[in-house]
Motif scaffolding. Sequence first.
Motif, PDB file in Angstrom:
ATOM      1  N   GLN A  64       0.840  -1.189   0.000  1.00 57.21           N
ATOM      2  CA  GLN A  64       0.000   0.000   0.000  1.00 57.21           C
ATOM      3  C   GLN A  64       0.880   1.245   0.000  1.00 57.21           C
ATOM      4  N   LEU A  65       0.421   2.286  -0.678  1.00 56.70           N
ATOM      5  CA  LEU A  65       1.194   3.514  -0.791  1.00 56.70           C
ATOM      6  C   LEU A  65       0.399   4.690  -0.250  1.00 56.70           C
ATOM      7  N   ASN A  66       1.112   5.589   0.371  1.00 54.12           N
ATOM      8  CA  ASN A  66       0.550   6.883   0.754  1.00 54.12           C
ATOM      9  C   ASN A  66       0.613   7.793  -0.473  1.00 54.12           C
ATOM     10  N   GLU A  67      -0.496   8.443  -0.828  1.00 51.39           N
ATOM     11  CA  GLU A  67      -0.548   9.210  -2.077  1.00 51.39           C
ATOM     12  C   GLU A  67       0.464  10.351  -2.096  1.00 51.39           C
ATOM     13  N   ALA A  68       0.655  11.024  -0.976  1.00 55.99           N
ATOM     14  CA  ALA A  68       1.623  12.132  -0.938  1.00 55.99           C
ATOM     15  C   ALA A  68       3.040  11.611  -1.160  1.00 55.99           C
ATOM     16  N   ASP A  69       3.346  10.488  -0.529  1.00 57.44           N
ATOM     17  CA  ASP A  69       4.656   9.864  -0.701  1.00 57.44           C
ATOM     18  C   ASP A  69       4.843   9.412  -2.149  1.00 57.44           C
ATOM     19  N   ALA A  70       3.798   8.832  -2.728  1.00 60.91           N
ATOM     20  CA  ALA A  70       3.876   8.371  -4.111  1.00 60.91           C
ATOM     21  C   ALA A  70       4.046   9.539  -5.071  1.00 60.91           C
ATOM     22  N   PHE A 117      -0.596   4.724 -10.554  1.00 60.98           N
ATOM     23  CA  PHE A 117       0.440   4.537 -11.577  1.00 60.98           C
ATOM     24  C   PHE A 117       1.463   3.494 -11.135  1.00 60.98           C
ATOM     25  N   PHE A 118       1.966   3.620  -9.923  1.00 61.58           N
ATOM     26  CA  PHE A 118       3.004   2.686  -9.465  1.00 61.58           C
ATOM     27  C   PHE A 118       2.445   1.268  -9.286  1.00 61.58           C
ATOM     28  N   HIS A 119       1.158   1.142  -9.038  1.00 56.50           N
ATOM     29  CA  HIS A 119       0.560  -0.190  -8.914  1.00 56.50           C
ATOM     30  C   HIS A 119       0.248  -0.814 -10.272  1.00 56.50           C
ATOM     31  N   PRO A 317      23.817  -0.611  -8.801  1.00 61.44           N
ATOM     32  CA  PRO A 317      23.137  -0.822 -10.086  1.00 61.44           C
ATOM     33  C   PRO A 317      23.243  -2.242 -10.616  1.00 61.44           C
ATOM     34  N   ASN A 318      24.075  -3.078 -10.011  1.00 61.79           N
ATOM     35  CA  ASN A 318      24.109  -4.489 -10.396  1.00 61.79           C
ATOM     36  C   ASN A 318      22.875  -5.240  -9.906  1.00 61.79           C
ATOM     37  N   PHE A 319      22.163  -4.665  -8.946  1.00 63.53           N
ATOM     38  CA  PHE A 319      20.998  -5.332  -8.362  1.00 63.53           C
ATOM     39  C   PHE A 319      19.712  -4.518  -8.497  1.00 63.53           C
ATOM     40  N   ILE A 320      19.843  -3.200  -8.526  1.00 64.90           N
ATOM     41  CA  ILE A 320      18.683  -2.324  -8.656  1.00 64.90           C
ATOM     42  C   ILE A 320      18.959  -1.370  -9.817  1.00 64.90           C
ATOM     43  N   PRO A 321      18.185  -1.448 -10.895  1.00 66.26           N
ATOM     44  CA  PRO A 321      18.443  -0.545 -12.019  1.00 66.26           C
ATOM     45  C   PRO A 321      18.335   0.910 -11.587  1.00 66.26           C
ATOM     46  N   LEU A 322      19.285   1.731 -12.024  1.00 67.24           N
ATOM     47  CA  LEU A 322      19.171   3.153 -11.741  1.00 67.24           C
ATOM     48  C   LEU A 322      17.922   3.699 -12.427  1.00 67.24           C
ATOM     49  N   GLY A 323      17.151   4.460 -11.675  1.00 66.61           N
ATOM     50  CA  GLY A 323      15.875   4.968 -12.145  1.00 66.61           C
ATOM     51  C   GLY A 323      14.691   4.187 -11.634  1.00 66.61           C
ATOM     52  N   ALA A 324      14.926   2.981 -11.107  1.00 68.89           N
ATOM     53  CA  ALA A 324      13.817   2.138 -10.651  1.00 68.89           C
ATOM     54  C   ALA A 324      13.264   2.624  -9.322  1.00 68.89           C
ATOM     55  N   PRO A 325      11.956   2.582  -9.137  1.00 71.97           N
ATOM     56  CA  PRO A 325      11.383   2.824  -7.813  1.00 71.97           C
ATOM     57  C   PRO A 325      11.726   1.662  -6.864  1.00 71.97           C
ATOM     58  N   VAL A 326      11.922   1.991  -5.605  1.00 73.47           N
ATOM     59  CA  VAL A 326      12.249   1.002  -4.572  1.00 73.47           C
ATOM     60  C   VAL A 326      11.347   1.254  -3.375  1.00 73.47           C
ATOM     61  N   GLY A 375      14.777  -4.087   7.262  1.00 78.40           N
ATOM     62  CA  GLY A 375      13.431  -4.525   6.926  1.00 78.40           C
ATOM     63  C   GLY A 375      13.412  -5.217   5.583  1.00 78.40           C
ATOM     64  N   GLN A 376      12.431  -4.892   4.767  1.00 79.12           N
ATOM     65  CA  GLN A 376      12.257  -5.521   3.463  1.00 79.12           C
ATOM     66  C   GLN A 376      12.293  -4.465   2.362  1.00 79.12           C
ATOM     67  N   ALA A 377      12.745  -4.901   1.179  1.00 80.92           N
ATOM     68  CA  ALA A 377      12.776  -4.022   0.016  1.00 80.92           C
ATOM     69  C   ALA A 377      12.125  -4.728  -1.166  1.00 80.92           C
ATOM     70  N   LEU A 378      11.394  -3.970  -1.959  1.00 74.51           N
ATOM     71  CA  LEU A 378      10.852  -4.448  -3.223  1.00 74.51           C
ATOM     72  C   LEU A 378      11.253  -3.460  -4.306  1.00 74.51           C
ATOM     73  N   VAL A 379      11.629  -3.988  -5.459  1.00 77.28           N
ATOM     74  CA  VAL A 379      12.025  -3.161  -6.596  1.00 77.28           C
ATOM     75  C   VAL A 379      10.885  -3.164  -7.609  1.00 77.28           C
ATOM     76  N   LEU A 380      10.553  -1.987  -8.139  1.00 76.04           N
ATOM     77  CA  LEU A 380       9.478  -1.874  -9.113  1.00 76.04           C
ATOM     78  C   LEU A 380      10.077  -1.828 -10.514  1.00 76.04           C
ATOM     79  N   LEU A 381       9.640  -2.755 -11.377  1.00 70.26           N
ATOM     80  CA  LEU A 381      10.142  -2.860 -12.742  1.00 70.26           C
ATOM     81  C   LEU A 381       8.997  -2.731 -13.728  1.00 70.26           C
TER      82      LEU A 381
END
Length: 393
Positions: A64-70, A117-119, A317-326, A375-381
């Motif tokens: 879940q995302l907070n709209e202001a944060d998003a 958009f991010f979802h 950048p070997n694990f998270i593409p530069l520009g990707a949301p995290v 904690g936990q991280a998720l990468v958005l592709l």
Amino acid sequence: MINRLKGLALVSALLLSACATRPVDLPPAQLPPPTQPRAPVVPVEPPKPATAIQAGVVISQPAQLNEADAAEALAAFRISCPSVVSRADKSGLASPADWSGVCAQAALVPPGGASAFFHSAFDWVRVGDGKAFATGYFEPEIVGSPVPLPGYVPIHATPSDLTRCALPDGKTGRGRIDENGQCVYYFSRAEIEAGALNGRAPIIGYAADSIELFFLHIQGSGRLRYPDGRVVRIGYDNQNGREYVAIGKLLRERGILPAGGTSMDAIVGWMRANPEEGRALMHANPSYIFFKQLTGPGPLGALNRPVTAHATVAADPNFIPLGAPVWLGVDRPEAWGLWIAQDTGGAIKGANRVDTFWGAGEAARRTAGGMSAKGQALVLLPKGAVARALAQR
């Protein structure tokens, strides 16, 4: 009769006694053949994953995302788009064409539509075990001067002899060509502070405090406040190729500061109370940054675009593409939420390791200097990108 029995008993006793004391020839002992000592078994650790694909990628449920944060993350994402649509991706997770599609969508997102958009435009993936560790960085402002003053130390631009060549360890990296025509490692921090750069590198300014300049090196960018009130922004231009060593970790290992007490303020306080040991501690980090003067808004990240306070993270950048949301779900509420990978860092290595950017000023300094979140991280592709990447393995 009794006497005869006694006599027989005596003779028997003497015979038994004689048998007990007579030497008996025994065959030589059969000893086992000598054996060679066994070499200790050294466990062989498998090589660490070098990319996100090697670490393993699994599509996960969006958070879940907070709209202001998003909305803040969307603004930062739009800043990155001109770079990511033409940039090769080291992680192997997405192509420039993948980013072109979502960047086109990002430009059309209406107010209040950032979360949707991010979802809808991204797959949310876990890289490796997804266990995140987040630190913080900021844009420091230190006292400086455009001309040398007593006690001030130089701020160097990239040296003329810094080059990429085949180093003694066989790897290609930053180094210099010595007087024998051989590629050698570039000068370390201790050598540079001893004067090794004289005549080799332009000086773009001077800092009043060597400790403050050291931490500006760690942050990668900052501001110089001159005596006349002018403020000049400087940013990363190059590095000497030497390994980055975290001095906070050294202080913990040496038992000087406790595991939970290695904030930036605690480290600086110890260095000021122990100036000689503090200088030696700085020299234990051989990495050295060369700067350039910046114009325009904000310090520049690895995409050569301005980074955004509360929205930018540095990542590997070997694990998270530069520009990707995290997305970070961590035990520090101020770091919880959506960020954009727009920068890199010498200490930021491996999957799910990020450095959160907090801007400039005292509040940013305090937050960044004390940030240590798990904690936990998720990468958005971009939708479909990871499926294509995994199918090409």
